[in-house]
Structures are given as C-alpha cells and as structure tokens.
Design a protein around this motif. Structure first.
Motif, PDB file in Angstrom:
ATOM      1  N   PRO A   1       8.080   7.676   7.119  1.00  0.00           N
ATOM      2  CA  PRO A   1       6.520   7.214   7.204  1.00  0.00           C
ATOM      3  C   PRO A   1       6.304   5.855   6.894  1.00  0.00           C
ATOM      4  N   VAL A   2       6.897   5.159   5.665  1.00  0.00           N
ATOM      5  CA  VAL A   2       6.793   3.869   5.345  1.00  0.00           C
ATOM      6  C   VAL A   2       7.007   2.924   6.541  1.00  0.00           C
ATOM      7  N   ASN A   3       8.239   3.238   7.096  1.00  0.00           N
ATOM      8  CA  ASN A   3       8.910   2.342   8.177  1.00  0.00           C
ATOM      9  C   ASN A   3       7.789   2.338   9.431  1.00  0.00           C
TER      10      ASN A   3
ATOM     11  N   TYR B   1       3.915  11.247  -0.628  1.00  0.00           N
ATOM     12  CA  TYR B   1       4.480  11.342   0.989  1.00  0.00           C
ATOM     13  C   TYR B   1       3.605  11.927   1.798  1.00  0.00           C
ATOM     14  N   SER B   2       2.618  12.997   1.553  1.00  0.00           N
ATOM     15  CA  SER B   2       1.613  13.276   2.429  1.00  0.00           C
ATOM     16  C   SER B   2       0.699  12.149   2.801  1.00  0.00           C
TER      17      SER B   2
ATOM     18  N   LEU C   1      -1.613   7.612   5.971  1.00  0.00           N
ATOM     19  CA  LEU C   1      -1.945   6.346   6.195  1.00  0.00           C
ATOM     20  C   LEU C   1      -1.244   5.875   7.503  1.00  0.00           C
ATOM     21  N   VAL C   2      -0.327   6.490   8.149  1.00  0.00           N
ATOM     22  CA  VAL C   2       0.149   6.148   9.494  1.00  0.00           C
ATOM     23  C   VAL C   2      -0.901   6.612  10.448  1.00  0.00           C
TER      24      VAL C   2
ATOM     25  N   LEU D   1       0.949  -1.235  -0.118  1.00  0.00           N
ATOM     26  CA  LEU D   1      -0.002  -0.093  -0.005  1.00  0.00           C
ATOM     27  C   LEU D   1       0.913   1.321   0.095  1.00  0.00           C
ATOM     28  N   PRO D   2       1.874   1.287   0.923  1.00  0.00           N
ATOM     29  CA  PRO D   2       2.471   2.956   0.932  1.00  0.00           C
ATOM     30  C   PRO D   2       3.056   3.089  -0.203  1.00  0.00           C
TER      31      PRO D   2
END
Lengths: 323, 284
Positions: free
Chosen positions: A153-155, A20-21, A26-27, A14-15
């Motif tokens: 944010p992905v991590n 980026y925003s 998503l987080v 998904l990410p």
C-alpha cells in the motif's frame, strides 16, 4: 512556497506513521479525493449529478475487462478505461441535458442505476452480482537497482498520490482557463451566456465528460489495487458519500471538497473505528452531517477562509502594535 | 389474475409512500431522502409492539401512524425548517437523518430479518389459481381508506385548502393569512404518517430488516417522477401503473430487468415530459 514544501513532506511521511489497514484506507482516500474533485468540476456548471460514482465504475469495469479479456497492458488499459467513462458520459449527455436542476439530479440517478443494474444482470462479460475478480494488478517496476512492488500500500499510495496531484493540477488549470470561466457563466448567468453566443449545452456536456473521465481514472486506480469490482461498490450509498464530502467541504474552492473528504473519512474510518463503535458509526456520521449543514451551510472551506483571515488580521495587529 | 392482485398489493403501499413524498415536496420543496426509512420505522413499530409485546394489531397500526407522524414533525423542526432556503442542505440533512434512523434500528433490533407473524392466515380463494391472503387485502383496504381520507381532507376542509394553496404559491398563501409554518408541520405529519402506516400494515407480509427503506424509496422516486412532481392523483395512478408493470416483468422475466424497465420509464418521462403524466407546472 513554505506551505507547499511542508505539505509535500507531510504527504510523503504520512503512510509511515500508520498501521497496515490505515495505509490501505489512505490509498482509497487518495483515490476518493480525485473522485470528489472531479465531481466539483461538474458542479461548477450548477448541475449536481447522482451518477458520478457509476462513471467511476465504468472506468473500473472497462479497464478490468480490457486487461483481463483482451490482454491490454494495465497502464494502457487504465487510460483507455478512463476515456471509456468519458465516452459513456458523452453518450448519456444527450438524454440528460434535456433536463436541468432537480430533474437532472434524478435523471442522472436513473441513468447510473440502469448501468449498474446492467452489470448486475449480465454475467457475461460483467460477472453479474459478484462482479469481476482477480483483476490484473498494476505491474511491478524493475529499475535494476530497485524493485517497486505495487501490492504494497505504501508504494501504491505514492503512485496514486502522483497521479491524483497531476489530475488536480489539470483540473485547476481547466478551472482557471477560459473554459472554466465559461462554466461559471453557465452556472450563474446561463441566459446571458447564451445570448453572448455561448453554447450552454456544449459546455455542460464538456464539464460532464471531463469530470467523468477523471472519475473513470479514479475507478481504474481502485480496480487495479483491490483487484475486484462489483456492482454494489458503485451504488447510491457511495454516491451519497461523495455528495456529502462535497457539500460538507463546500464547492466554491478547489480545496473545499478535498477538506470535506479528508475530514469525514478520517472521522469515520479512524476516530469512530478507534472508539470501537462499529454499529454506531453511521449514527454519529449522520448526526455530523445534519449538524454541519445546519451550522456550516457554506462548508468547511468557509471556516478555513475565516481562519486564514483571522490569522492575517492578528499578524497585521501585531505589526502595527510594534510600530 | 394472481399477478394483478400482487400488483394491486404493491401499488397500495407504494402509493401511500409516494403520496406522502409528493405532499412534503409540494409544500416544503424538499426531497425527503429519509422517506423510505419512515416506512421502515413503521414496520419496526409493529415488530416492537405487535411481535414482541403482543398488542392488538389495529392499535399498533394506529400507534405506528402517530409515532412516525411525530418523527416527521421532529424532522421539520430540526432540519427542514431551519434549512428552508437551502434545498440541497435539506437533502443532505435528510440523508444524515436516514443514517441515524437506520443505525438506531440496527443497534436496537439487529441487522437480521424480523419475522412478523401474520395477523390472520385466512386466504380468500377467488378461483382455482387466484388466492388473496386476507393480510394483503388489509393492506389494500387501509391504503384505500387513508388515501380517501386524505383526499377528503384536502378538498373539503379549511386546512386542506390552506395546504393546497401553500403548495401552489407560498407567498400568495401567506398574503391570505395562511400560516405556512403550520401548514408545513401538518404536511410533514401527514406525509410521514402515511409512510408509517404503509410500513406498519405491510410488515407482516414482507420480511422486515433495517434496509427495506432503500428499495421503497427508489420505487417511490420513479412513481413521483412518472406521475408528475406535485401531483397527488398522478402519484396514485403512477403507483398502480408502475406496480403492475414491475410485477408482471418480475413474474415472467426477472426482478433486475423489472428494475431496469422501471428506471428507463422514469428516464423516458424525464426526457419527453419532465412534468410527468399529471404535472401542472414546471418547477425547474
């Protein structure tokens, strides 16, 4: 099984398809899923609280203060922060569970608002209206061959996803256990449950404490990601969002509130934002709320249930036709 | 003295809002979260017609009353009537309505504060330190007039009887041949109109912005709980008490502490006597 595998793949992939925003949203969405799911545990006993988001705030403030003032390492401060929220909820249960139904709703609002105003009033240690800034971020993990930076944010999304899924499994286990069954009994047949020897008040307290602890954990996840907490972040408006996710999604199933949360957030943050209707967003969101309670009183989960039943019927029909 | 007068002014508009809220809850059994927004709408009627179009103030207040009352009827038709068996649904729908009104006003007028020029600059000087701006006196007087009119309507007219009967026991009222639907519509009109009037007459004294409904609704909730849900007299008396305590603490300590005290008072009432000071029956 195939469904779960597919879901896992989608959640992992998904990410990478987002900006980026949108990853940051998503987080927050993942964290909110924990908030609304823990809220549902309390609604199992039939009580609707307006103080749940403040409990999330208690966790956030507590963990921020422990790590900042006392130098507690972040992962540990998060756990103690969540437990603090549970403890505060336990303290509040004494006045609040003298009330039921509508009075509990209003009472929990008053209690939550008092806590929130205390944060606002006392600059030391809560930082007043501006709140606490520069909260220690979640520490990087260095495995030697790979360094995981949780500022990305992905991590952080993967990290919260693991925590949230774990929590959802725990919540699900609780609901299916004897305790969970008793929650249902307390909701639908509280007099009968009482005469069967169930201490109704203790079970209500237990539900409040467990749900608040998970809300507190969600708060700590948020605090160490965005790095600041302030009283306005946990006000009644946020609570209203949680309430609407739960009601639009439906609360009889575990997935109901989650669907509500995902659908409304996606609608609000992505669809309406993409359309460029900055000021009109609350207007359309409000209209959707009205329309959904008018025409889907049982929530989105009911639509899903009927959809699944319809699909199954089609499969059966096809098979019988073939015979 | 000056604090007392300020408190009386706050009590005046607060009691109008709270009485409307109680009336709607009593007859329809639904908590109207958008009630603060009806107050805000009343204030914006003044901004639109009085500030921008220069219409006479009294006429504008009358238009505010009717317009917001009609919005109330609209809410009854679109939300509260279809959702009458679903109290939680009514709550959520009113939250949705709140967002719709707030966003519409923001789009129409902008988020900035609107300054409404006062109708009169006159100040009644009661003594060296005590001054009462006539504009505030006007708020107090209109609250007094509206509440007296409502009281007479409820106690003396047939509609008033019907309304009180349906609030007490809807089924028994229906058996007596009262159309509870008509009663709901009337209650919704009156309840909304009272909030509209409160917003209209208060607009020149406060700074009007799309978010003013929020603080009003919180105070109104405190007042209806302390006064006892379903009790109109209780709501008025609690408004006066609450406004007085809140104003005194705001003057001598600060506003946030005043809010905390107000909320603690509400919590205390809920713990000790959930039916409030004047509540007659437990509605749990």
């Amino acid at each position: 099984m195939a469904f779960i595998g597919l879901l896992t793949l989608v959640l992992i992939a998904l990410p990478h398809g987002l900006s980026y925003s949108q990853r940051e949203i998503l987080v927050v969405l993942t964290i909110n899923i924990l908030v609304v799911s823990s809220y549902r545990l309390l609604t199992l006993t039939g009580e609707w609280s307006l103080g749940h988001v403040v409990m999330m705030g208690v966790g956030a403030y507590a963990s921020a203060l422990y790590s900042k003032e006392w130098g507690v390492p972040v992962p540990i401060s998060m756990i103690i922060g969540a437990l603090t929220a549970g403890l505060v909820a336990w303290g509040l249960s004494f006045p609040l569970f003298r009330m039921k139904g509508f009075y509990f709703l209003i009472g929990s609002f008053a209690a939550g608002e008092i806590i929130r105003l205390l944060w606002k009033r006392f600059r030391d240690p809560f930082g007043g209206p501006k709140g606490i800034k520069r909260i220690d971020p979640f520490p990087d993990i260095d495995l030697g061959f790979i360094r995981i930076d949780f500022f990305d944010p992905v991590n952080y999304y993967y990290f919260t996803l693991i925590i949230v899924v774990l929590c959802l499994v725990i919540l699900w286990r609780i609901e299916k256990s004897l305790i969970g069954l008793t929650f249902h009994a307390v909701h639908w047949q509280d007099k009968l449950a009482e005469s069967a020897g169930v201490n109704v008040r203790d079970y209500r307290t237990l539900a409040l404490v467990i749900s608040s602890t998970f809300a507190g954990l969600a708060g700590t996840l948020l605090a160490h990601y965005i790095g600041t907490v302030n009283p306005n972040g946990f006000d009644i408006e946020q609570m209203v969002f949680v309430l609407t996710w739960a009601i639009v999604g439906g609360t009889t199933t575990l997935y109901g509130p989650i669907i509500g949360c995902i659908t409304l957030t996606a609608l609000n943050e992505i669809v309406l934002r993409e359309l460029g209707l900055e000021q009109g967003r609350p207007l359309i969101y409000g209209l959707i709320l009205i329309v959904s309670v008018l025409f889907m009183p049982k929530g989105l989960e009911d639509v899903v249930k009927r959809g699944v039943a319809w699909a199954q019927l089609q499969i059966v029909k096809e098979r019988t036709n073939g015979v | 003295m000056q604090t007392g007068l300020n408190a009386l002014f706050a009590a005046a508009y607060l009691s109008l809002v709270a009485v409307g809220l109680v009336l709607i809850f009593g007859v329809m059994g639904v908590i109207n979260f958008a009630h603060g927004e009806l107050f805000m709408l009343g204030a914006y009627v003044v901004v639109a017609l009085y500030t921008n179009l220069q219409m006479p103030f009294v006429l504008v207040v009358a238009i505010g009353l009717i317009f917001v009352g009609l919005v109330g009827i609209l809410m009854e038709f679109t939300m509260f009537h279809p959702l009458r068996d679903n109290p939680l649904g009514g709550l959520v729908a009113s939250i949705g309505f709140l967002m719709v009104i707030q966003a519409s006003i923001t789009i129409g007028f902008g988020v900035r504060m609107e300054h409404v020029p006062p109708v009169t600059q006159d100040v009644i000087i009661l003594s060296e330190k005590v001054r009462l701006p006539v504009q505030r006196l006007f708020v107090i007087l209109s609250a007094f007039v509206c509440l007296t009119a409502l009281w007479l309507f409820l106690k003396k007219t047939k509609f008033g009887w019907a309304l009180r009967a349906s609030a007490q026991d809807p089924e028994a009222a229906m058996l007596q041949g009262i159309s509870t639907r008509t009663v709901s519509i009337i209650a919704m009109f009156i309840g909304a109109a009272l909030a509209g009037v409160a917003g209209s007459v208060t607009a020149p004294v406060i700074s009007v912005s799309p978010v003013i409904g929020h603080s009003v609704i919180v105070s109104a909730f405190i007042v209806i709980i302390v006064g006892g849900i379903g009790s109109l007299e209780g709501a008025v008396l609690a408004s006066v008490t609450y406004a007085f305590i809140h104003t005194v603490i705001t003057t001598f300590i600060d506003g946030v502490i005043a809010d905390i005290v107000g909320l603690s008072l509400m919590l205390l009432v809920l713990i000790i006597k959930p039916t409030g000071m004047f509540g007659t029956q437990d509605r749990v």
